[in-house]
Design an enzyme around this catalytic site. Structure first.
Site, PDB file in Angstrom:
ATOM      1  N   MET A  10       0.839  -1.219   0.000  1.00 23.10           N
ATOM      2  CA  MET A  10       0.000   0.000   0.000  1.00 23.10           C
ATOM      3  C   MET A  10       0.873   1.269   0.000  1.00 23.10           C
ATOM      4  SD  MET A  10      -2.639  -1.426   2.899  1.00 23.10           S
ATOM      5  CE  MET A  10      -1.298  -2.006   3.943  1.00 23.10           C
ATOM      6  N   GLN A  52     -11.088   2.870   0.194  1.00 24.87           N
ATOM      7  CA  GLN A  52     -10.820   4.224   0.681  1.00 24.87           C
ATOM      8  C   GLN A  52     -11.745   5.231   0.002  1.00 24.87           C
ATOM      9  OE1 GLN A  52      -6.655   4.685  -0.237  1.00 24.87           O
ATOM     10  NE2 GLN A  52      -5.975   3.963   1.771  1.00 24.87           N
ATOM     11  N   THR A  83       2.208   1.599   5.847  1.00 24.01           N
ATOM     12  CA  THR A  83       1.527   2.768   5.290  1.00 24.01           C
ATOM     13  C   THR A  83       1.029   3.607   6.454  1.00 24.01           C
ATOM     14  OG1 THR A  83      -0.530   3.481   4.175  1.00 24.01           O
ATOM     15  CG2 THR A  83      -0.506   1.274   5.067  1.00 24.01           C
ATOM     16  N   ASN A  84       0.967   4.901   6.263  1.00 18.97           N
ATOM     17  CA  ASN A  84       0.418   5.786   7.289  1.00 18.97           C
ATOM     18  C   ASN A  84      -1.103   5.776   7.284  1.00 18.97           C
ATOM     19  OD1 ASN A  84       2.675   7.782   8.583  1.00 18.97           O
ATOM     20  ND2 ASN A  84       3.250   7.254   6.492  1.00 18.97           N
ATOM     21  N   THR A  85      -1.699   5.942   6.110  1.00 18.20           N
ATOM     22  CA  THR A  85      -3.139   6.126   6.006  1.00 18.20           C
ATOM     23  C   THR A  85      -3.928   4.992   6.644  1.00 18.20           C
ATOM     24  OG1 THR A  85      -2.935   7.435   3.978  1.00 18.20           O
ATOM     25  CG2 THR A  85      -5.065   6.392   4.388  1.00 18.20           C
ATOM     26  N   CYS A 197       3.304  10.088   4.642  1.00 24.39           N
ATOM     27  CA  CYS A 197       2.863   9.075   3.684  1.00 24.39           C
ATOM     28  C   CYS A 197       4.129   8.343   3.287  1.00 24.39           C
ATOM     29  CB  CYS A 197       2.195   9.705   2.466  1.00 24.39           C
ATOM     30  SG  CYS A 197       1.878   8.517   1.140  1.00 24.39           S
ATOM     31  N   THR A 198       4.080   7.029   3.280  1.00 25.56           N
ATOM     32  CA  THR A 198       5.311   6.269   3.076  1.00 25.56           C
ATOM     33  C   THR A 198       5.898   6.436   1.687  1.00 25.56           C
ATOM     34  OG1 THR A 198       3.903   4.320   2.684  1.00 25.56           O
ATOM     35  CG2 THR A 198       4.893   4.550   4.870  1.00 25.56           C
ATOM     36  N   GLU A 199       5.151   7.038   0.750  1.00 19.54           N
ATOM     37  CA  GLU A 199       5.708   7.299  -0.585  1.00 19.54           C
ATOM     38  C   GLU A 199       6.432   8.643  -0.689  1.00 19.54           C
ATOM     39  OE1 GLU A 199       3.163   3.979  -1.189  1.00 19.54           O
ATOM     40  OE2 GLU A 199       2.568   5.930  -0.414  1.00 19.54           O
TER      41      GLU A 199
END
Length: 230
Positions: A10, A52, A83-85, A197-199
């Site tokens: 994710m 989501q 993932t953060n979300t 956000c991990t991206e």
């Protein structure tokens, strides 16, 4: 060494950074041929993203809780959501398993306090920036003031994450847009930026700005290593 359980995918772009960061750090600390003991369940991000957008967080939580149960059955000693979300559904996951979940906001809060920060800005998906599950946890558990970009800035940040970063697209124009927002947040008093956000750490790194950055992917990965080697 304990076994780390990763819920990944994710997106897989950032999950790959978790895997490499955790293994590099275990080897750095232990030397020789050591690497991390990891089990992973990598979900189909298209399914998660659909839930989501549909605001169906119950179903999203059920999906990740099932992944956590798979990890527990495979011998994981902890759960790391890459993932953060999706920490929005962390309570559902915690209720499903008997092993600890290492919460990304807690690891980030500890890192911020250790560096003497008290006013930070949070960048992430629209869900993370606009809702309270992440920033309120930081404010409740740590002596931190957490601010977020304004609505138009949030839209820019969110769209770049989903339309580019999750697909492995790294564009200079997008980096410039992020840096403009970050500079504005710093001018308004933020001492540091949480790359929530991990991206985002794929796009903006310390070489691009003088503003202190707290990359949650790396922070979370180090927390997992701490647990595994404790």
């Amino acid at each position: 060494m304990k076994t780390i359980g990763l819920i990944g995918g994710m997106s897989w772009e950032s999950t790959s950074h978790y895997y490499s960061a955790i293994n590099r750090e275990v080897n750095r600390r232990m030397g020789a041929f050591h690497s991390a003991k990891i089990v992973m369940v990598s979900v189909d991000f298209a399914e998660v993203e659909h839930l989501q957008r549909a605001n169906n967080w119950q179903a999203a939580g059920n999906l990740l809780a099932h992944a956590a149960l798979q990890l527990q059955a495979a011998g994981a000693d902890c759960i790391v959501i890459c993932t953060n979300t999706m920490h929005k559904v962390a309570p559902q996951i915690e209720c499903a398993v008997n092993i600890p979940l290492l919460h990304i906001a807690d690891a980030t809060g500890r890192a911020l306090v250790a560096k003497g920060m008290d006013h930070v800005a949070l960048l992430g998906t629209a869900f993370t920036m606009a809702q309270d599950f992440y920033k309120q946890r930081l404010a409740d558990n740590f002596p931190l003031k957490v601010t977020v970009p304004n609505a138009s800035e949030q839209e820019i940040i969110h769209n770049i994450i989903y339309q580019e970063l999750c697909k492995g697209i790294i564009a200079d124009t997008s980096r410039s847009a992020y840096l403009t927002i970050m500079n504005r947040l710093q001018a308004d008093g933020a001492q540091a930026i949480i790359l929530g956000c991990t991206e985002i750490g794929l796009l903006v790194t310390r070489e691009h700005t003088q503003i202190p950055l707290f990359d949650t992917t790396l922070i979370h990965s180090m927390a997992a290593v701490d647990f595994a080697l404790s």
